[in-house]
Scaffold this active site. Structure first.
Site: not given
Length: 727
Positions: A35-36, A219-220, A250, A594
């Site tokens: 994503k980043t 983002d998010e 998420q 994670r």
DNA sequence: GGCAAGTCTATTTTT
DNA sequence: TAGACTTGCC
């Protein structure tokens, strides 16, 4: 200049996302899907390909950490000065705009940001002032009320109360607004609302920014609340080139106003096409992803995606069902030792994740006892420490003596003979005459003025003196002149505090303001909006302990998810509604995604809660994982099986003995001078090393059921058997 | 201001 | 039940 190729190394979906140009787009980016990378590559690519100035792209995130990461990556891709970029959290971007247009926004130049604690104490004071009973009208509730209204862009005068309770709340909301305006204070939500109003009411300013930002990246996105959504809508205008990246699976912050629904609404409101899915995961093994997918599949309201990876792995997820929370912790520490010593796993690659902060204690104890370095996240932020807050309060008063919150915090700290009574009087006359506390001194009778005047003069002197000082010098000066250093030096446990004060001076040495004439104001804003803690421990070799919430966005080679019991995770308070349960499930999804290589799931069959030892059923989320993905190792040290492969963990529950209910059973027994606990390792002259499974006491007779390695279960009379504690 | 006793609260908390 | 936090008293 030679064009750089940013696009190589992207998969086809990532490439589509990065190079999308017509209008807005929603990217559903699964955990670990890059994503980043997509966000930063897109920024660099847009700037290079369309000859945009670096200030013509706006990128918004939720955390400073994410913002800094983006800034760092983009500026190194482009060799650009990151300070020219508009990359930041919603709050920091709003702040930047408000600073630039404070007059239009109706703010004073040196307005200050207050955090939620300060907001609460201010609200508390107002409730007291109105003579309302705090039990009947809890400050917490008013705080939520105010923030909720602000998040829906509603001011007090736009509300029409329908009962006495809301009537009081609306009334107090209005007073709260008035007080904040008078004192130049802006709370977190106010930053956003003020900015939203600034843009709504001033076409010129709005158009300027609309014109400036050719592209907006978010983002998010699943964490945006109503107000942030509206703000984005307003800012992007009709041309609407908003690139929103998020993952509905998420979304774990709905309890503070995040609306997952914004993702669905986005497509319509921003006339975006069907969302683009990033489903290839580069982080975790196949097994871990299969478990994650299986769990999240139980949620009803999903946009829908399935993570996959090209990695293969035979390493199963390990499930350990301890007897108690002590046993759970003991096992984790054992396993960590072995991973570190035998497999060479770095401590910093290992995380223990839990649902609630209180769970960390047992783990801390065990890690500490056995000499393993650890770091707990989510404790007190550096800037939240009492001594630091005091220094900041002095600085705030220097900038704006009318800042009543700051005034109260330090008027008598260190003590200057201004007691509770004097302060109460001061508050009273300030209220009566509608002035700030500094000004209120003039309305006091001559004889009670003295000490307060002295304090006011101290602030005045400070204001003058710091004019010739830079930031570190200013802070140093304030620490001395205020008497804070002297105070903490004389306090018996003041060393840490002195150390923190010194660190504050060191920490600000590198602070770079955008506008040098506003250093102090900028630094103060920074101190509220950003914590120092996170960056500090990057290279430390230590186990990472944190809540699942805090772990979002992070990854570790080895992850222990602990406390997997119904009632704890999912939490009791969430079992009552489908929505809450689904949020818990997403939290579980976040937890297990994670892990890169090894995932351990743990639970305790009984746990000390609410002062009672309660038996705790296995978390339903564990039952949602296909049995073939799990290796139950609960028996390994107790029953002596080296392989339980293929066993369903469901067959391995320890409800047969009913030991929790057994009146004679004990969790802990004192035998002569040693205390024995369930889960403790002991050694016996004849049987060797063993683990205590059960403890019983009947009158003077004490027995222990112990599993000895390589031998099996034995029941020993503690008055006879010679046992020593072992590790 | 400091200490002792009493009261409250046990879910998460990017800013 | 334990701890954090508040209140009350000297």
């Amino acid at each position: 200049m030679q064009k750089k190729d940013f696009l190589s190394g992207l998969n086809s979906e990532q490439l589509k996302a990065v190079t999308h140009i017509d209008g807005s787009l929603l990217v559903l980016a699964g955990a670990g899907s890059g994503k980043t990378k997509v966000l930063t590559t897109r920024m660099a690519w847009l700037i290079q390909n369309y000859q945009l100035g670096i200030g013509e792209i706006l990128a918004v995130t939720f955390t400073n950490k994410a913002a800094n990461e983006m800034l760092y990556r983009v500026s190194s891709m482009l060799n650009a000065d990151s300070r020219m970029m508009w990359v930041g959290t919603f709050h920091s971007i709003a702040l930047r705009m408000l600073r630039a247009h404070y007059e239009e926004a109706g703010l004073i130049k040196n307005f200050q940001i207050i955090d939620s604690n300060e907001q609460q104490s201010l609200i508390k004071r107002l409730i007291k002032q109105r003579n309302l009973d705090e039990d009947k009208y809890p400050p917490r509730e008013l705080q939520n009320f105010i923030n909720y209204q602000k998040e829906h862009a509603l001011r007090a005068n736009q509300l029409s109360p329908d009962n006495l309770r809301t009537k009081y709340w609306v009334e107090l909301y209005a007073i709260y607004e008035e007080v904040c305006n008078r004192d130049g204070l802006v709370d977190f939500t106010e930053l956003l609302l003020r900015c939203y109003e600034l843009l709504s009411f001033h076409d010129g300013i709005l158009n300027r920014y609309r014109h400036q930002f050719k592209h907006i990246l978010v983002d998010e996105f699943q964490d945006t609340n109503q107000l942030q959504y509206k703000w984005l809508q307003l800012l992007s205008g009709i041309k609407s080139t908003v690139f929103a990246v998020g993952d509905d699976d998420q979304s774990i912050y709905s309890f503070r106003g995040a609306k997952v629904g914004n993702m669905r609404a986005f497509m319509q409101d921003f006339t975006a096409p069907e969302p683009l899915l990033l489903e290839q995961n580069y982080r975790s093994t196949q097994t871990i992803l299969a478990a994650a997918n299986a769990i999240i599949d139980n949620n009803g309201d999903r946009i829908g995606k399935n993570l996959w990876t090209s990695q293969k792995s035979n390493d199963k997820i390990r499930l350990y069902e301890g007897y108690t929370e002590e046993d759970e912790a003991y096992f984790v520490v054992d396993e960590i030792k072995s991973l570190h010593n035998n497999d060479g796993v770095e401590l910093s690659d290992i995380a223990i994740l839990y649902r609630s902060n209180a769970q960390s204690r047992v783990f801390e104890q065990h890690l500490y006892n056995r000499g393993i370095a650890y770091k707990v996240y989510g404790g007190l932020r550096f800037f939240d420490r009492m001594e630091i807050k005091r220094v900041l309060a002095y600085l705030r008063l220097i900038l704006n003596p009318n800042d009543n919150e700051a005034y109260l915090r330090v008027v008598n700290f260190p003590a200057r003979g201004i007691g509770a009574k004097s302060i109460e009087n001061l508050l009273l006359v300030a209220d009566e005459n509608s002035v700030s506390f500094v000004e209120a001194v003039n309305f006091l009778p001559e004889k009670s003025k003295k000490n307060i005047l002295k304090f006011n003069n101290l602030i005045k002197t400070m204001q003058e003196d710091i004019k010739v000082l830079n930031l570190p010098e200013t802070i140093s000066y304030v620490i001395e002149t205020s008497g804070l250093r002297e105070f903490f030096e004389n306090e018996k446990d003041g060393e840490d505090r002195i150390e923190n004060l010194n660190e504050l001076v060191t920490a600000v040495t590198g602070f770079l303001p955008e506008n040098p004439s506003d250093v102090l104001a900028e630094f103060l804003a920074h101190s509220v909006l950003e914590s120092l803690d996170h960056q500090a421990a990057k290279n430390e070799q230590s186990i990472q302990l944190m809540t699942v919430h805090a772990a979002k966005g992070l990854e570790f080679k080895v992850v222990f998810v602990v406390g997997l019991e119904d009632g704890l995770f999912p939490h009791d308070n969430s079992l009552n509604s489908q929505n809450n349960l689904e949020e818990e499930r997403r939290l579980m999804y976040v937890a297990i995604t994670r892990a890169k290589e090894k995932l351990y799931l743990l639970r305790a069959c009984s746990r000390l809660l609410w002062g009672k030892r309660l038996s705790a059923p296995l978390s339903r989320f564990v039952n949602e994982i296909p049995a073939e993905l799990i290796l139950n190792i609960s028996g390994m040290s107790q029953i002596g099986y080296s392989q339980l492969d293929g066993h369903s963990y469901k067959d391995e529950q320890y409800d047969d003995t009913g030991w929790v209910e057994n009146k004679t059973s004990r969790v802990e027994l004192k035998n002569s001078d040693v205390t024995l606990k369930i889960g403790d390792m002991v050694s016996h002259a004849k049987f060797g090393r063993g683990k205590i499974l059960k403890l019983f006491a009947e009158g003077k007779k004490m027995t222990a059921e112990i599993f000895f390695i390589g031998i099996g279960k034995k029941v020993l009379d503690l008055n006879i058997a010679q046992l020593e504690k072992a590790y």
